[in-house]
Motif scaffolding. Structure first.
Motif, PDB file in Angstrom:
ATOM      1  N   UNK A 121       0.858  -1.187   0.000  1.00 43.41           N
ATOM      2  CA  UNK A 121       0.000   0.000   0.000  1.00 43.41           C
ATOM      3  C   UNK A 121       0.889   1.231   0.000  1.00 43.41           C
ATOM      4  N   UNK A 122       0.607   2.164  -0.913  1.00 43.20           N
ATOM      5  CA  UNK A 122       1.341   3.423  -0.964  1.00 43.20           C
ATOM      6  C   UNK A 122       0.599   4.475  -0.156  1.00 43.20           C
ATOM      7  N   UNK A 123       1.364   5.430   0.359  1.00 41.62           N
ATOM      8  CA  UNK A 123       0.814   6.435   1.267  1.00 41.62           C
ATOM      9  C   UNK A 123      -0.334   7.228   0.688  1.00 41.62           C
ATOM     10  N   UNK A 124      -1.087   7.817   1.566  1.00 45.37           N
ATOM     11  CA  UNK A 124      -2.301   8.534   1.195  1.00 45.37           C
ATOM     12  C   UNK A 124      -1.976   9.867   0.533  1.00 45.37           C
ATOM     13  N   UNK A 125      -2.772  10.223  -0.467  1.00 48.02           N
ATOM     14  CA  UNK A 125      -2.686  11.540  -1.075  1.00 48.02           C
ATOM     15  C   UNK A 125      -3.653  12.481  -0.366  1.00 48.02           C
ATOM     16  N   UNK A 126      -3.593  13.745  -0.760  1.00 46.67           N
ATOM     17  CA  UNK A 126      -4.423  14.738  -0.083  1.00 46.67           C
ATOM     18  C   UNK A 126      -5.884  14.634  -0.481  1.00 46.67           C
ATOM     19  N   UNK A 127      -6.154  14.224  -1.698  1.00 47.51           N
ATOM     20  CA  UNK A 127      -7.524  14.145  -2.214  1.00 47.51           C
ATOM     21  C   UNK A 127      -7.718  12.825  -2.938  1.00 47.51           C
ATOM     22  N   UNK A 128      -8.962  12.393  -3.169  1.00 50.27           N
ATOM     23  CA  UNK A 128      -9.213  11.127  -3.876  1.00 50.27           C
ATOM     24  C   UNK A 128      -8.569  11.095  -5.250  1.00 50.27           C
ATOM     25  N   UNK A 129      -7.996   9.958  -5.587  1.00 50.96           N
ATOM     26  CA  UNK A 129      -7.288   9.784  -6.856  1.00 50.96           C
ATOM     27  C   UNK A 129      -8.289   9.454  -7.954  1.00 50.96           C
ATOM     28  N   UNK A 130      -8.129  10.106  -9.099  1.00 54.98           N
ATOM     29  CA  UNK A 130      -9.027   9.879 -10.233  1.00 54.98           C
ATOM     30  C   UNK A 130      -8.341   9.182 -11.403  1.00 54.98           C
ATOM     31  N   UNK A 131      -6.998   9.236 -11.461  1.00 55.96           N
ATOM     32  CA  UNK A 131      -6.288   8.625 -12.582  1.00 55.96           C
ATOM     33  C   UNK A 131      -4.994   7.992 -12.087  1.00 55.96           C
TER      34      UNK A 131
END
Length: 803
Positions: free
Chosen positions: A573-583
């Motif tokens: 699992x890679x770390x969380x981004x600030x907002x939901x990923x779309x691509x």
């Protein structure tokens, strides 16, 4: 560089005198197509703005049918005379104002002898509809549309005589005999006669016909004083004997004096016409009206996509139904057995007359579908076959169009689900995604049947198999409700095998395989579910296979999960981004994974899957991501932030453009190249070809496209936009252990930030070589920054753009 995707339907087309060629206004150019094959032969290039009028010089004798001369007018304010057999530009006339419409009556009313004497005699007079730019720039409420008369014998025409002023520039319609021309303005038709002899000093007489509804189109009878008009309610009006008082000569007025005083049926007020007849079949506005060459029939069309043929004497009618799109123009050719009908879906159908059989179709790229607001920004309506340069585009009427970007022509159309075109139909089905396998042999689509009054609704996932002989796809498998009640958020194909993955907002993803891999015959092959996965019940928003197909990356909202697609095992699992990923997109066969997020805080981030850490990120809103197959290069289509566009210091860089294509190489955060583009919102990009002949295709939100070599050194393709401005958008983020398990102690966090700083671009000063080596050696920048900055200071920058 290849440009295409232009609209074929902005202006009426025109046939050559021998009916073997069809000339079509396509943006700033005129494209010449073969009527026999429907393929483009040549083009007329020279205008710098939209071409609005195209007039082929008619032949007066059979021997002159081989002549290929035409006139064009454009919003660039010029009128040009061409020999389109060459093609060759013969003459340019500067009208000094944008031209929206033009007619040249003498080309129709007098026999044409193509020589210089007619022009020098001052008889070649044009009536043009222009826009007064001075009124527009001043913001005045004055009338800015003018109907003027120009003398085409002069290379730079003066202001000209103004016949009429309107609020907006109007389209001019001329009679086939060249005796009359007119314009429609709201509920009126203004008609002028054309003085005989072609003298520019003669005065044109004017009359007006009135109606109770707004008039949408009108046409003149070829031999008689008859006008047909269509209004916004679908009615067709026939005025007979117009102008017997106001437009007749002195001796003719006496002959008709007794008839005009009678009670004229259907005539409103003081209109100068003998009678007015009304026919009503169309259910919506009438866009098309044209008489047959002998005047016995009238052709009409509108939003219904039906061509109606009226017998003028009796009012009887017959139809060409189910054309599938609203009609815009109907044009006759010099050959009475051939005509053309232009549709709003960017198609031109060539018809065999009088049976009205569609012989062939000249197809441009169709417009994107109208999506409900809930699907805006989420639908994936363009896919690319990299090997052949073919794009699959979702269109209106629930279709997918296959278009060859290298040849700029349509190939075929796949009906995803049935729909009969009817004006005013509400959208009941939305095609939310289309995807193609890497070799282009398999296509997948998803569609959503919208619920009615909150009841019903159905999601369908379909797999299609290509048929090379017919250049189309046939349906192989339908999966209803593939993710229970949730919609499909993304589809991705395995690079080498018959495997695909679909993700769902409902919190799971499914891996699909074709059972032909299990020694089934082609006849029995279909797609079945191979595995199902989820992560903490989070919505699955994007997916991508690695270059070798051994790793599947699935975005679980703002977390990236890595899976073994064969065994369906969670690898990491890679770390969380600030907002939901779309691509999501792997950078070729490298270990780098590109992720893009939209709202509420846009972000472009690049992750190192071998180190499970983020390499770098930017605060950019990304519309599309693509990567090369045989290298670590990838490109993103980004929307330029408003702060950039309003910055006066960057006006010369962006010039009103709203997007940029950034080309990166692996983990290097500094773009290799940047191209500014227009209409980036809703656009798509993709690499085409292999490493030996790599090209980049960009399709904008209006479905216009450009294909170019991203590695070319030609100045008109390469851009050197100042990188310093983009560097300010870079953001740092937590990586690896920190992103998963929280913050480390201060000393450890500082060490991680020092490592991340290696990927942070160094902002150069005006004179970097004077300050970069000053100070203590303990404060030197990292070697990566130091070398990059030093060599950059020695290089010459240049700026160019790709429109």
């Amino acid at each position: 560089m290849i440009r295409g995707g232009r609209s074929y339907v902005t202006s009426p087309p025109s046939f050559s005198n021998d009916a073997k060629k069809l000339l079509v206004c396509t943006g700033n150019t005129v494209s010449v197509f073969s009527a026999a094959t429907g393929l483009q032969i040549t083009s007329l290039e020279g205008h710098t703005a939209l071409v609005t009028t195209l007039i082929v010089v008619p032949a007066s004798t059979p021997a002159q049918k081989i002549l290929c001369y035409c006139w064009t007018a454009s919003l660039d304010g010029t009128i040009r005379h061409w020999d389109f057999s060459g093609p060759e530009l013969l003459k340019t006339i500067d009208a000094q104002l944008p031209i929206y419409s033009m007619v040249i009556p003498s080309l129709l009313s007098e026999p044409q002898q193509i020589d210089k004497r007619r022009e020098l005699s001052g008889k070649l007079v044009a009536f043009v509809s222009v826009e007064d730019i001075s009124v527009v720039n001043e913001g005045s409420k004055e009338l800015r549309g003018h109907i003027r008369r120009f003398n085409l014998a002069k290379p730079r025409v003066p202001r000209g005589d103004t016949l009429k002023e309107t609020a907006e520039p109007e389209s001019i319609v001329i009679s086939p005999s060249g005796e009359f021309f007119g314009i429609r303005h709201k509920c009126k038709i203004h008609i002028w006669d054309i003085p005989s002899g072609g003298s520019r000093h003669a005065v044109s007489r004017k009359m007006t016909l009135h109606h109770t509804k707004v008039i949408n189109a009108f046409a003149f009878h070829p031999t008689e004083r008859v006008i047909a008009a269509g209004d916004v309610t679908g009615r067709v009006l026939i005025w007979r004997g117009f102008g017997n008082r106001k437009l007749a000569l002195g001796n003719q007025k006496k002959k008709v004096r007794a008839t005009v005083d009678l009670d004229n049926a259907g005539v409103r007020g003081e209109d100068d016409t003998e009678s007015c007849t009304t026919w009503h079949w169309h259910s919506a506005e009438v866009n098309v009206l044209n008489f047959s060459s002998d005047g016995a029939y009238l052709y009409s069309g509108g939003r219904e996509g039906v061509l109606v043929v009226w017998q003028l004497d009796t009012g009887k009618k017959k139809f060409l139904p189910r054309i599938g799109s609203p009609l815009l123009y109907f044009m006759w050719s010099p050959d009475p057995t051939l005509s053309s009908v232009v549709c709003a879906d960017n198609q031109i159908h060539l018809l065999k007359m009088p049976s009205m059989e569609i012989l062939r179709t000249i197809s441009g790229i169709k417009a994107p579908p109208s999506l409900p607001r809930m699907y805006e920004g989420l639908a994936s309506t363009v896919a690319f076959d990299r090997s052949s340069g073919i794009a699959a585009l979702c269109t209106e009427n629930y279709c997918v169009q296959l278009y060859n970007l290298l040849n700029d022509r349509g190939i075929s159309e796949i009906q995803v689900c049935e729909r009969n075109h009817q004006p005013g139909d509400e959208i009941t089905v939305v095609v939310t995604a289309v995807a193609l396998s890497l070799d282009g042999s398999v296509m997948s689509t998803t569609e959503v049947k919208l619920p009615e009054d909150g009841i019903g609704g159905l999601v369908s996932l379909k797999f299609w198999v290509s048929e090379p002989d017919s250049k189309t796809f046939t349906l192989s498998t339908i999966v209803y409700e593939p993710h229970r009640d949730a919609g499909v958020s993304a589809i991705a194909f395995h690079p080498t095998r018959s495997m695909a993955v679909s993700t769902s907002f409902g919190g799971d993803f499914k891996i699909w395989v074709c059972n032909s891999d299990k020694n089934q015959t082609d006849k029995d092959s279909s797609w079945i579910c191979h595995a199902v996965g989820s992560y903490k019940k989070k919505p699955m928003t994007a997916a991508a296979f690695s270059g070798d197909g051994t790793v599947l990356a699935v975005a679980a909202e703002n977390v990236i999960t890595l899976w073994n697609p064969d065994k369906n095992i969670l690898l990491s699992v890679l770390g969380a981004t600030l907002t939901p990923i779309t691509k999501l997109c792997f950078a070729g066969k490298s270990e780098f994974l590109v992720a893009a997020s939209h709202f509420p805080r846009p972000e472009l981030s690049v992750w190192n899957t071998s180190k499970l850490s983020i390499s770098w990120s930017y605060g950019l809103r990304v519309e599309a991501v693509t990567s090369a197959v045989d290298s670590s290069a990838f490109a993103v289509l980004a929307v330029i932030p408003k702060s950039f566009k309003t910055d006066k210091s960057k006006e010369n860089i962006f010039r009103g453009r709203d997007g940029a294509i950034l080309l990166f190489n692996g983990s290097d955060p500094k773009p290799v190249s940047i191209w500014t583009v227009i209409k980036a919102k809703g656009g798509s990009i993709s690499f085409l070809g292999d490493k030996s002949q790599l090209r980049l295709a960009y399709v904008n939100g209006s479905r216009e496209y450009v294909v170019f070599d991203p590695n070319s050194d030609e100045s008109h393709e390469r851009s050197a936009v100042d990188y310093d401005g983009l560097a300010g958008l870079e953001e740092t983020g937590d990586a690896g252990y920190t992103s998963l398990y929280g913050q480390l102690p201060d000393y450890d966090k500082k060490r991680m930030e020092d490592v991340d700083s290696l990927a942070t671009p160094f902002i150069s000063s005006e004179r970097p070589w004077e300050t970069i080596f000053s100070g203590s050696t303990l404060n030197f920048p990292p070697l990566q920054k130091l070398c990059a900055e030093f060599f950059e200071s020695l290089m010459e920058k240049r700026t160019a753009v790709v429109e």
